[in-house]
Scaffold this motif. Structure first.
Motif, PDB file in Angstrom:
ATOM      1  N   ALA A  99       0.860  -1.188   0.000  1.00 53.07           N
ATOM      2  CA  ALA A  99       0.000   0.000   0.000  1.00 53.07           C
ATOM      3  C   ALA A  99       0.894   1.236   0.000  1.00 53.07           C
ATOM      4  N   PHE A 100       0.415   2.305  -0.625  1.00 51.53           N
ATOM      5  CA  PHE A 100       1.209   3.528  -0.683  1.00 51.53           C
ATOM      6  C   PHE A 100       0.324   4.742  -0.473  1.00 51.53           C
ATOM      7  N   GLY A 101       0.966   5.843  -0.156  1.00 49.14           N
ATOM      8  CA  GLY A 101       0.281   7.111  -0.015  1.00 49.14           C
ATOM      9  C   GLY A 101       1.216   8.254  -0.365  1.00 49.14           C
ATOM     10  N   THR A 102       0.659   9.327  -0.915  1.00 49.74           N
ATOM     11  CA  THR A 102       1.449  10.522  -1.202  1.00 49.74           C
ATOM     12  C   THR A 102       0.705  11.755  -0.707  1.00 49.74           C
ATOM     13  N   VAL A 103       1.440  12.712  -0.168  1.00 53.23           N
ATOM     14  CA  VAL A 103       0.881  13.992   0.286  1.00 53.23           C
ATOM     15  C   VAL A 103       1.757  15.096  -0.279  1.00 53.23           C
ATOM     16  N   GLY A 104       1.124  16.022  -0.978  1.00 53.62           N
ATOM     17  CA  GLY A 104       1.871  17.132  -1.560  1.00 53.62           C
ATOM     18  C   GLY A 104       1.215  18.477  -1.252  1.00 53.62           C
ATOM     19  N   LYS A 105       2.048  19.486  -1.145  1.00 57.27           N
ATOM     20  CA  LYS A 105       1.534  20.819  -0.812  1.00 57.27           C
ATOM     21  C   LYS A 105       2.336  21.873  -1.584  1.00 57.27           C
ATOM     22  N   LYS A 106       1.582  22.783  -2.244  1.00 56.64           N
ATOM     23  CA  LYS A 106       2.208  23.905  -2.915  1.00 56.64           C
ATOM     24  C   LYS A 106       2.204  25.118  -1.998  1.00 56.64           C
ATOM     25  N   PHE A 107       3.339  25.773  -1.936  1.00 64.36           N
ATOM     26  CA  PHE A 107       3.452  26.993  -1.141  1.00 64.36           C
ATOM     27  C   PHE A 107       3.531  28.165  -2.119  1.00 64.36           C
ATOM     28  N   GLY A 108       2.327  28.668  -2.477  1.00 63.60           N
ATOM     29  CA  GLY A 108       2.251  29.699  -3.494  1.00 63.60           C
ATOM     30  C   GLY A 108       2.693  29.134  -4.838  1.00 63.60           C
ATOM     31  N   ASP A 109       3.311  29.985  -5.625  1.00 67.56           N
ATOM     32  CA  ASP A 109       3.851  29.539  -6.915  1.00 67.56           C
ATOM     33  C   ASP A 109       5.354  29.334  -6.836  1.00 67.56           C
ATOM     34  N   ILE A 110       5.880  29.208  -5.598  1.00 70.20           N
ATOM     35  CA  ILE A 110       7.323  29.167  -5.407  1.00 70.20           C
ATOM     36  C   ILE A 110       7.840  27.756  -5.160  1.00 70.20           C
ATOM     37  N   PHE A 111       7.130  27.001  -4.321  1.00 61.62           N
ATOM     38  CA  PHE A 111       7.712  25.744  -3.858  1.00 61.62           C
ATOM     39  C   PHE A 111       6.621  24.689  -3.684  1.00 61.62           C
ATOM     40  N   LYS A 112       6.950  23.452  -4.053  1.00 60.19           N
ATOM     41  CA  LYS A 112       6.050  22.342  -3.825  1.00 60.19           C
ATOM     42  C   LYS A 112       6.825  21.220  -3.138  1.00 60.19           C
ATOM     43  N   LEU A 113       6.239  20.708  -2.046  1.00 58.49           N
ATOM     44  CA  LEU A 113       6.862  19.642  -1.266  1.00 58.49           C
ATOM     45  C   LEU A 113       5.940  18.426  -1.272  1.00 58.49           C
ATOM     46  N   THR A 114       6.528  17.247  -1.499  1.00 60.62           N
ATOM     47  CA  THR A 114       5.733  16.021  -1.565  1.00 60.62           C
ATOM     48  C   THR A 114       6.404  14.919  -0.759  1.00 60.62           C
ATOM     49  N   PHE A 115       5.584  14.207   0.017  1.00 63.54           N
ATOM     50  CA  PHE A 115       6.040  13.029   0.739  1.00 63.54           C
ATOM     51  C   PHE A 115       5.291  11.815   0.177  1.00 63.54           C
ATOM     52  N   ALA A 116       6.015  10.734   0.004  1.00 68.69           N
ATOM     53  CA  ALA A 116       5.399   9.484  -0.458  1.00 68.69           C
ATOM     54  C   ALA A 116       6.040   8.327   0.278  1.00 68.69           C
TER      55      ALA A 116
END
Length: 962
Positions: free
Chosen positions: A647-664
Motif C-alpha cells: 500500500a502507498f500514499g502521497t501527500v503534496g503541498k504547494k506553497f504559493g507559486d514558489i515551492f512544492k513539497l511532496t512526501f510518499a
C-alpha cells in the motif's frame, strides 16, 4: 493474502470507488485544433485546464474531448512543440470549441506527464527526473521502431541480445534480462513472470498504437512497488475515442550487410490498427504487427576462463581446455590427471574382480623402482609367468598406460581438457519472428468513469542471454486486464501469462549432442589414453593433444548432417526434467507456464481538499504462480506460489507559486521476506517562470527473482546445478552442513597451485536488495526555444544480489552449484546528465550526455556495473524542411567499459552509430513514405560481452493514416 480475501477486497473497492464518483457532476470539454496556415487538423496537441491537472491530447483528426468536474468559467491552455501556445477563457458552452495554432514562438517543456507523481503535471514541474516521447516524436524516430529509439533518450543504456530482444536500463548495473528495470504497458507489468523481466517488446505495444512513453530513471519503489531500482518505463496505448479510424504500415528492408557469416538478408514488417467509437459511449480497437527477419549471429569465439570470469588467450587449436564464449558443449571439462587416476583405479578394480582378488597389478608394478622405463613394464607383462596370459592384453592396452602416467606425474600435464563444442550458429534458431496482437473494449459509464477490457498477446522466436543463451522458439506472453477508472481513481486487475513454447537452452543442446554421440565417460578416457600413447611414441605435447582430440572425436557428428539434425531435434523436443543419461534420454527444452495475477487500485482525494493539498492512496496484491514441471523450478511434485501485497500514499503541498513539497511512502510484504517501507521526499523550487530546481530523496528495493528463490536446474550437460538461494535449498543440498569450496580455490587446487577454501553461506539465504538515492536537478527554459535539463545523483546499494559458484564434495565426487547470494558491504554509485533542446525555426537540435560511475567496491565483489562512464547523443530534425519533406538524424556514442554477467564478461569497446530517416508526407492519401536506417555506416558493434554484433538495417516504409 489468499484468493478469497483478494476477490473480496477487489469487489468492495469497486463498489467504494463507483459510489464516490456519483457525487461529482461533470462537464464535457471538446473541440478541434487545426494548423492556422494549412487549416489541417493537428494530432498530439495538449489541451489542459490552466492550473489544473485535467486535459487531453488531440487525436489523428485534431479532435479532443475530456470530462471535468470544473464548472465554467475556466481557462484552456493549448500547446504543441513548434507552435505558439494559446490560452482561451471558456465561460459558456465547453463543447465544439475550435483552436488554430500558429508556428514559431515555440515554448518547450509544456508536455504533461503523469508517472513522476501519479498525477498530471507539466514536465517542467516534475519533482524527479522524467523523460517523455510523445506521438509526434514516435512517428518521426530515425530508428526502425519506437522501441529501438528509446536508447537515444538521455541516460538510457541498452543491451541487444537479438534483433527483437533489447533490455533497457538507467544509472548503472545494466543486464541482459534486466530485473532491476520495470516496464509497464497501460499500467500492466509486462515482465515474463518466470524470468522477472520484460522480454523486450515481444508483447509490447505496436508502433501504430503507441500514444506516448514516460521514463523514470533510478529508484521508483515508493510509487510502483518492488523492482525499478534502476528505472521504470511506462508505455501508454491510444484510446479509441481520441484516435479512431484505420491505420496501416508496411516496412521492408535488409540487414547482415557485409556480414562475414551471412549474405544480405531481408526483413519485413506489417502493422495495422482499427479503432471505432459510438456516441462517445462504446469504443473498440484492434492492433496487429508481424515481423520476420534473420537475427544477428552470436560469433564471439574468444577463449573464456570460467574461474576468473574473464577472456583468456588461446584457440581450440592451441588450448586443450578451450571454452568459446559462443560455443556450447565445451563447458564440459575434466582434469587429465583426475581422469587418468579414475581409469587406473576402475580398471584395477575390474582385474581384481576378474581374478577373485588373486592378482593386483598395482602391487606387481610397484615392485619396480621409481623411474623404471615404460618398455620394462611391457617386458614384465609379457615374460612374468605369474601374470595370467588372458590378462596380458588388458594390462598392456587398458591398464599399463594409465598406471604409468599415475606413477610418473611429470609425464601427464596437470591441466583440464574440454570437449569439442558446437558454434552457436549451429544450435540456435535465428529465424526471427514476432507477432503482436492487442485489442480493447471501452465503455464510458459516465462522462468521467470508463470501464476497459484489454488484451495484449505476443509470440515470437528470439534469443535471450541469461546464464546461458536461450533460444526462445514460439515463446508467448499474454496480458489480460479489466480496469475501472475515472478522473480521480482507478481499479485494475490483470494477469500475465507466460508460455515458453518450444524454447531450449543452447549449451545443454550442444553438450547433449556430444553425449548422444560419445558419452563423456568414454570420451575423456579415450583422449587421455591416446595422449599417453602419443607421448610414449615420442610426439610433442601439441602433437599429442591434436591426435587425442581427433581420436576422441572420431564419431563426432558434423553440424548440418542428418544425424546431427536428428539428435538436435530429439533433444530440443525433450524436457530437461525428462533427462535420464543411463537410458540415453537427453532434453534441453524447458516448460515454463508461470502466471502473474495482479490487483491494484488508487484514489486521489485532492479534489476533496479543493486541491489545496494533494493526497493519494493506493494498494496492490499480486501472486506468482510458478509452473515449470520441474524444468526450471523445484515444482515437479509440488505447487509454488509467491504472494506480494503493498500500500502507498502521497501527500503534496504547494506553497504559493514558489515551492512544492511532496512526501510518499509505500509498504510491501512478500511471502519469503520481511515487510519493507520505501519512502520518498521531493521538492520543486520555482526560481523564475519556467525555471525549476528539483531535489529528491528516493528509496527502492527488489525482491530476489522467482528463479533466485526457487530455481532447481541442471545445466552445462549436468556439470552444474543452479539452485534457489532460500534456506530450503541450502538445506536440501546440505550446503550449510557439508560446506562447499569456492570455485577459484577448487580450480587452483585441481591445478596444484593452491589449497581448497571453504565458503560459508548465510543461513538466512538470499534477501531483497535496496537502494537509497539523492538527486538534484534543474529544468528550465533559457528562452522560449531553448531548454536545459540537468541533474546529478548519488545512490547507495545494500545487500546487492549477485551469484556465486561453489564445489561440494559428495563422497569423493565434486558437484558444482550456482547459488544467488547477497554481496557484503555497500556499493555506491554517482553520476549525472545534461540535456539540451534548441529550436531554430523548424529545425530541432538536441543533445544529451550522461556520466555514470561506481565507487569503491567491497572485497571480493564482482563488479557488474555494466555501464560506460560517458555516453552522448546528438540529434537534428525538421518535420518539414521543405514542402511535405522532413528528416531526422541521430548520432550516438559511448565509451568502452567492462561487462560482467553470469554468462560471460569482458570489455565492450567504444562505438558510435548513426540513425537517419527522410520522410515524405502525401496529404492527399494521408500517408507518409519513410526511407531510413539504423547504424547506417554499418560499423558492427556489440552492447554487452557475449551478445551478437549488430550491423546496419536499411528500410523503406509506407504508413497510411499514421
Amino acid at each position: 493474502m489468499n484468493k478469497t480475501s483478494t476477490k473480496t477486497f477487489f469487489v468492495l473497492f469497486v463498489m467504494l470507488l463507483v459510489s464516490l464518483t456519483t457525487f461529482a457532476q461533470s462537464t464535457i470539454v471538446s473541440g478541434t485544433v487545426t494548423d492556422k496556415q494549412t487549416n489541417e487538423p493537428m494530432p498530439g496537441v495538449s489541451v489542459t485546464i490552466k492550473g489544473k491537472n485535467v486535459g487531453a491530447s488531440t487525436d489523428a483528426n485534431g479532435k479532443f474531448s475530456f470530462s471535468t468536474t470544473e464548472k465554467p468559467p475556466f481557462i484552456l491552455s493549448v500547446s504543441y512543440i513548434g507552435y505558439k501556445s494559446i490560452e482561451q477563457s471558456v465561460s459558456g458552452n465547453a463543447g465544439n470549441l475550435s483552436f488554430q495554432l500558429e508556428e514559431s514562438g515555440v515554448v518547450l517543456g509544456q508536455e504533461v506527464v503523469i508517472s513522476a507523481s501519479r498525477t498530471p503535471e507539466r514536465i517542467l514541474e516534475s519533482p524527479v527526473t522524467i523523460e517523455r516521447m510523445g506521438a509526434a516524436q514516435i512517428k518521426e524516430v530515425a530508428a526502425p521502431s519506437f522501441y529501438d529509439a528509446i536508447q537515444n533518450i538521455k541516460g538510457v543504456e541498452m543491451s541487444t541480445q537479438s534483433l527483437t530482444f533489447r533490455s533497457y536500463n538507467t544509472r548503472g548495473f545494466n543486464a541482459n534480462g534486466n530485473t532491476r528495470f520495470n516496464q509497464l504497458i497501460d499500467g500492466m507489468d509486462n515482465q515474463a513472470p518466470g524470468l522477472n523481466f520484460s522480454v523486450g517488446n515481444i508483447v509490447g505495444i505496436t508502433e501504430l498504437d503507441v500514444d506516448n512513453l514516460e521514463l523514470l530513471p533510478g529508484a521508483s519503489s515508493a510509487l510502483y512497488g518492488a523492482g525499478g531500482i534502476s528505472g521504470t518505463l511506462l508505455m501508454t496505448s491510444k484510446d479509441p475515442f481520441k484516435y479512431p479510424g484505420a491505420s496501416f504500415q508496411f516496412k521492408t528492408g535488409i540487414n547482415h550487410v557485409s556480414d562475414n557469416n551471412s549474405k544480405v538478408q531481408p526483413f519485413n514488417q506489417v502493422d495495422a490498427r482499427l479503432a471505432k467509437s459510438w456516441n462517445n459511449k462504446f469504443g473498440v480497437k484492434f492492433a496487429f504487427s508481424f515481423l520476420q527477419a534473420k537475427d544477428w549471429y552470436g560469433t564471439n569465439y574468444s577463449n573464456y576462463d570460467r574461474a576468473n570470469n574473464a577472456p583468456k588467450a588461446g584457440t581450440r587449436q592451441s588450448d586443450p581446455n578451450y571454452d568459446g564464449v559462443n560455443v556450447y558443449g565445451d563447458e564440459v571439462s575434466q582434469n587429465m590427471r583426475s581422469v587418468n587416476g579414475a581409469v587406473e583405479a576402475q580398471t584395477r578394480a575390474a582385474i581384481l574382480a576378474a581374478t577373485g582378488g588373486l592378482f593386483n597389478p598395482q602391487t606387481t608394478f610397484n615392485a619396480l623402482p621409481a623411474g623404471t622405463p615404460y618398455p620394462t613394464y611391457v617386458n614384465l607383462i609379457n615374460t612374468n609367468p605369474g601374470i595370467p596370459a588372458a590378462l596380458r592384453p588388458t594390462l598392456l592396452n587398458q591398464y599399463l598406460p594409465f598406471y604409468y602416467a599415475s606413477r610418473n606425474p611429470a609425464f601427464l600435464p596437470n591441466q583440464n581438457v574440454s570437449r569439442t563444442g558446437y558454434n552457436e550458429m549451429d544450435l540456435v534458431d535465428y529465424n526471427t519472428k514476432s507477432l503482436k496482437l492487442s485489442g480493447g473494449l471501452y465503455y464510458n459509464i459516465t462522462p468521467t468513469v470508463q470501464l476497459i477490457a484489454q488484451a495484449n498477446w505476443g509470440t515470437g522466436t528470439s534469443v535471450y542471454t541469461g546464464s546461458d543463451r536461450y533460444s526462445l522458439r514460439n515463446f508467448n506472453i499474454g496480458l489480460y486486464k479489466l480496469e475501472l477508472k475515472g478522473e480521480d481513481f482507478y481499479l485494475r486487475a490483470y494477469t500475465t501469462q507466460e508460455r515458453s513454447g518450444d524454447s531450449y537452452i543452447s549449451s545443454i543442446l550442444g553438450s547433449y549432442i556430444n553425449e548422444k554421440t560419445t558419452a563423456s565417460t568414454s570420451w575423456f578416457p579415450t583422449y587421455i589414453g591416446t595422449y599417453i600413447g602419443a607421448k610414449l611414441g615420442g610426439q610433442t605435447d601439441d602433437q599429442a593433444h591434436t591426435l587425442s582430440r581427433a581420436n576422441a572425436d572420431k564419431d563426432r557428428v558434423a553440424p548440418g548432417s542428418a544425424t546431427f539434425n536428428n539428435y538436435a531435434s530429439q533433444i530440443k523436443n525433450t524436457y530437461i526434467s525428462q533427462t535420464d543419461m543411463a537410458k540415453g534420454i537427453y532434453g534441453a527444452k524447458f516448460n515454463d507456464k508461470t502466471n502473474l495475477y495482479h490487483y491494484e487500485g488508487m484514489y486521489n482525494f485532492s479534489r476533496l481538499f479543493d486541491n489545496v493539498v494533494e493526497f493519494q492512496v493506493g494498494a496492490s496484491a499480486r501472486r506468482f504462480d510458478l509452473n515449470s514441471g520441474g524444468t526450471i523450478f523445484d515444482d515437479l511434485n509440488k505447487t509454488i506460489d509467491i504472494n506480494e501485497y503493498g500500500a502507498f500514499g502521497t501527500v503534496g503541498k504547494k506553497f504559493g507559486d514558489i515551492f512544492k513539497l511532496t512526501f510518499a511512502g509505500r509498504y510491501d510484504k512478500s511471502t519469503n521476506f520481511e515487510g519493507r517501507f520505501t519512502p520518498r521526499v521531493t521538492g520543486v523550487l520555482t526560481v523564475a517562470k519556467n525555471q525549476n530546481i528539483r531535489a529528491s530523496y528516493q528509496t527502492g528495493y527488489r525482491n530476489p527473482t522467482t528463479q533466485n528463490q526457487y530455481i532447481d536446474l541442471s545445466v552445462g550437460g549436468g556439470s552444474q546445478r543452479l539452485i534457489g538461494g532460500l534456506p530450503e535449498f541450502l538445506n536440501k543440498y546440505s550446503l550449510l552442513t557439508n560446506k562447499p569450496y569456492t570455485e577459484k580455490s577448487f580450480r587452483n587446487a585441481s591445478a596444484g597451485t593452491g589449497p581448497l577454501e571453504q565458503y560459508t553461506f548465510d543461513p538466512r539465504g538470499v534477501r531483497p536488495e535496496s537502494v537509497t538515492s539523492y538527486e538534484l536537478g534543474y529544468k528550465g527554459l533559457i528562452t522560449s526555444n531553448f531548454m536545459i535539463d540537468l541533474y546529478g545523483y548519488m545512490s547507495t546499494f545494500k545487500d546487492f544480489i549477485t551469484g556465486i559458484n561453489v564445489y561440494q564434495n559428495n563422497a569423493g565426487s565434486f558437484v558444482k552449484f550456482g547459488v544467488p547470494v547477497n554481496a557484503d558491504g555497500k556499493v555506491k554509485t554517482y553520476g549525472g546528465a545534461l540535456g539540451l533542446d534548441y529550436l531554430v525555426g523548424k529545425y530541432n537540435l538536441s543533445g544529451n550526455v550522461s556520466y555514470n560511475k561506481i565507487g569503491d567496491l567491497p572485497a571480493d565483489y564482482v563488479n557488474d556495473f555494466n555501464t560506460p562512464t560517458i555516453r552522448y547523443n546528438l540529434g537534428l530534425g525538421n518535420r518539414e524542411v521543405f514542402k511535405n519533406v522532413g528528416f531526422n538524424i541521430n548520432y550516438r556514442w559511448q565509451d568502452k567499459f567492462n561487462w560482467m554477467s553470469s554468462f560471460a564478461g569482458g570489455e565492450v569497446p567504444a562505438f558510435a552509430t548513426v540513425d537517419a530517416q527522410v520522410n515524405l508526407k502525401v496529404p492527399s492519401v494521408n500517408s507518409i513514405i519513410k526511407v531510413g536506417g539504423s547504424n547506417i555506416l554499418n560499423k558492427y558493434y556489440f552492447t554487452s560481452y557475449g551478445n551478437p554484433e549488430v550491423g546496419a538495417m536499411y528500410y523503406v516504409s509506407l504508413a497510411f493514416n499514421p
